[in-house]
Every structure is written in C-alpha cells, then in structure tokens.
Scaffold this motif. Structure first.
Motif, PDB file in Angstrom:
ATOM      1  N   TRP A  72       0.841  -1.176   0.000  1.00  0.00           N
ATOM      2  CA  TRP A  72       0.000   0.000   0.000  1.00  0.00           C
ATOM      3  C   TRP A  72       0.882   1.234   0.000  1.00  0.00           C
ATOM      4  N   THR A  73       0.286   2.383  -0.162  1.00  0.00           N
ATOM      5  CA  THR A  73       1.039   3.589  -0.435  1.00  0.00           C
ATOM      6  C   THR A  73       1.288   4.419   0.822  1.00  0.00           C
ATOM      7  N   ILE A  74       2.260   5.330   0.692  1.00  0.00           N
ATOM      8  CA  ILE A  74       2.525   6.297   1.756  1.00  0.00           C
ATOM      9  C   ILE A  74       1.296   7.198   1.964  1.00  0.00           C
ATOM     10  N   GLY A  75       0.683   7.612   0.863  1.00  0.00           N
ATOM     11  CA  GLY A  75      -0.519   8.434   0.976  1.00  0.00           C
ATOM     12  C   GLY A  75      -1.640   7.732   1.714  1.00  0.00           C
ATOM     13  N   GLY A  76      -1.753   6.423   1.497  1.00  0.00           N
ATOM     14  CA  GLY A  76      -2.770   5.661   2.219  1.00  0.00           C
ATOM     15  C   GLY A  76      -2.509   5.644   3.706  1.00  0.00           C
ATOM     16  N   ALA A  77      -1.237   5.546   4.101  1.00  0.00           N
ATOM     17  CA  ALA A  77      -0.893   5.549   5.524  1.00  0.00           C
ATOM     18  C   ALA A  77      -1.193   6.900   6.168  1.00  0.00           C
ATOM     19  N   TRP A  78      -0.887   8.002   5.459  1.00  0.00           N
ATOM     20  CA  TRP A  78      -1.231   9.325   5.995  1.00  0.00           C
ATOM     21  C   TRP A  78      -2.745   9.475   6.115  1.00  0.00           C
ATOM     22  N   THR A  79      -3.478   8.899   5.182  1.00  0.00           N
ATOM     23  CA  THR A  79      -4.941   8.957   5.240  1.00  0.00           C
ATOM     24  C   THR A  79      -5.466   8.240   6.481  1.00  0.00           C
ATOM     25  N   VAL A  80      -4.840   7.116   6.829  1.00  0.00           N
ATOM     26  CA  VAL A  80      -5.236   6.388   8.045  1.00  0.00           C
ATOM     27  C   VAL A  80      -5.042   7.280   9.268  1.00  0.00           C
ATOM     28  N   TYR A  81      -3.906   7.977   9.350  1.00  0.00           N
ATOM     29  CA  TYR A  81      -3.676   8.919  10.443  1.00  0.00           C
ATOM     30  C   TYR A  81      -4.823   9.932  10.520  1.00  0.00           C
ATOM     31  N   ALA A  82      -5.145  10.541   9.382  1.00  0.00           N
ATOM     32  CA  ALA A  82      -6.149  11.605   9.358  1.00  0.00           C
ATOM     33  C   ALA A  82      -7.530  11.093   9.746  1.00  0.00           C
ATOM     34  N   VAL A  83      -7.908   9.930   9.225  1.00  0.00           N
ATOM     35  CA  VAL A  83      -9.231   9.372   9.519  1.00  0.00           C
ATOM     36  C   VAL A  83      -9.360   9.039  11.006  1.00  0.00           C
ATOM     37  N   TRP A  84      -8.341   8.414  11.579  1.00  0.00           N
ATOM     38  CA  TRP A  84      -8.379   8.105  13.013  1.00  0.00           C
ATOM     39  C   TRP A  84      -8.502   9.376  13.838  1.00  0.00           C
ATOM     40  N   ALA A  85      -7.710  10.389  13.517  1.00  0.00           N
ATOM     41  CA  ALA A  85      -7.728  11.624  14.296  1.00  0.00           C
ATOM     42  C   ALA A  85      -9.080  12.325  14.202  1.00  0.00           C
TER      43      ALA A  85
END
Length: 281
Positions: free
Chosen positions: A252-265
């Motif tokens: 999976w992508t780096i952008g996907g990982a940042w999206t996970v951070y944002a969604v959780w927050a």
C-alpha cells in the motif's frame, strides 16, 4: 408615595457567555495544574528516548564485530532510520499517550468534577472540543520533542561509527513527522474511548485492544486481513517509516498511511466532542 422595584435578574444573567478561547484557557489551566500529568509525560519521554538510544548504542558497541560487507550495507539498508525510532518505542508511546488522553476525560468523570464543569458551561460540545484542542496541542509538541530528540541522539551515537544519516536523508524527515504525530493521534483516540466508556479500567483495556492488539491480530496472510491491518495506526506508522518499497504481498502507499492517520484523528475527535451531548454525567 409609591415605590417601584425593578425585577430581580437571575444570577449570572448579565454575565457574558464563555467564549471558546476562554474554555481552551480553562482546560489548559486544568492540565498544567496536575503534577501527575507532567510526570506521565516525562516518564514516557524518557522511556521512548531510552529505547531508541539503547538500540543505537548496542549497534555502536558491537560495530567492530560486523563484517566489512555488513558495515557497507548498513546505511543503504536504512537501518539507521530503523534505530532512530524503533517499533518498541512506538508501542510505548502509543499506549502511554492513549492512556494520557483517556485520563483527560475519565479523570473528571471519576472525581465528579465534570458535573461542575457542565453546570458552569452547559454547552457540552464546546467543553469537549476545548479539551480536545488542548490535548492535541500539548501532545503534538510532546511528540515533536521526543521524535526530534530520538533522531538527534541516535544519529549522534551512530556517528561515532560513521553510520549516521542526516535529516535530509530520504525518508528521515517522514520518520520524524510520522513518529511525532503518533502522540496526538493516540491521545485523541484515548479521549474518544474514555468519553464513551467513562470507566478507568474498561477504558484502559479498550485502549490497549484498539491501539496495540488489533494491529497484531491482522496479518498480511490474506487480502481482507491485510486491508484491515492497514487501517490500524501502528501498521500505518510502520508503512510511513519503512525504507524503500513495501515488502508484502499486499503493498500500500505512503498516501494511504497518511490517510489512516487523518481518519483516526478526525473520527476520534468527532466522537469525543459529540459523546457528551444528551448523556448523564
């Protein structure tokens, strides 16, 4: 002679409503007045930095035992970045900050002071939003200090063996930022769990399960399990600090990982703010 009296106004009727920045200031006063809070932050910072520095020192100490080929591949393989912020240190910070965030909520519920807070400011969502702002701001600064100090200290240790990398090395800045942001995200998640459960022991158990157990349960063996694992904070952090391409059957992508951070927050913040509305204290 007839005497007329003006109708008595209700207590506090002429007082201005509390503005949001007043609520933020009040929550900041609450936080900074608790000595136990700063002790928790201090102990967590020392533990995280010690984990990382200890790993780097172990490499420094046993460097002469490495072969010439191992030394040559050390930096190229991205190991200095792995030691700048280790997985063990990340787990410690995630669990500790989740607990600190939860205490920001359940501390007032357990002592009953939340009743006085809501009596003074009936706008519960505003109160909870102010709590979230203060916790997020403090833990962001905390995360930045700890991640920056860990990177600087570990690379200073490794520099004694000419094995260090600078902040400009590919992936180094991303590692520091991703590690720093673990603190506020986990703190807000802890707040959300605490605002829903409102009991200390149950909140702590739920925090451990959500923050640490779920990422371990989901593996890369099956597509559905890999996707579910990618949606957890710990695995998102692992992806962000990874050097090179993802070594998995389901990358999976780096952008996907940042999206996970944002969604959780964002999800945790919304849950923490709205959960107090129309519920008994």
């Amino acid at each position: 002679m007839t005497t007329t009296y003006a109708p008595a106004s209700e207590p506090g009727a002429d007082e201005p409503r509390a503005r949001f920045h007043d609520l933020v200031a009040a929550e900041w006063i609450k936080l900074r007045s608790l000595r136990s809070t700063w002790m928790a932050y201090g102990a967590t910072a020392l533990a995280v930095i010690a984990f990382n520095a200890g790993t780097a020192y172990d490499t420094y100490n046993y460097w002469p035992a490495r072969s010439a080929a191992e030394r040559a591949d050390y930096v190229q393989a991205g190991i200095p970045l792995q030691e700048a912020f280790t997985a063990n240190a990340a787990m410690v910070m995630m669990l500790a900050l989740g607990a600190i965030g939860a205490v920001a909520i359940i501390g007032e519920y357990s002592t009953g002071t939340i009743r006085a807070t809501f009596a003074a400011v009936p706008a519960r969502r505003s109160v909870m939003a102010a709590k979230a702002v203060v916790v997020t701001a403090v833990t962001t600064v905390f995360g930045a200090i700890v991640a920056g100090a860990s990177f600087g200290l570990t690379q200073a240790i490794l520099d004694g063996r000419d094995a260090a990398v600078s902040i400009g090395y590919p992936g180094a800045l991303r590692l520091v930022v991703a590690s720093a942001l673990l603190a506020p995200v986990c703190a807000v998640v802890g707040m959300a769990i605490g605002s829903v459960i409102r009991h200390t022991s149950a909140t702590m158990i739920a925090s451990v399960v959500v923050i640490l157990v779920l990422p371990i349960v989901f593996t890369d063996g099956r597509h559905w399990s890999a996707v579910a694992g990618h949606a957890t904070l710990f695995q998102a952090w692992l992806r962000l600090v990874e050097v090179g391409s993802a070594r998995t059957d389901f990358p999976w992508t780096i952008g996907g990982a940042w999206t996970v951070y944002a969604v959780w927050a964002l999800t945790a913040a919304v849950l923490a703010v709205t959960s107090a509305q129309r519920r008994d204290q």
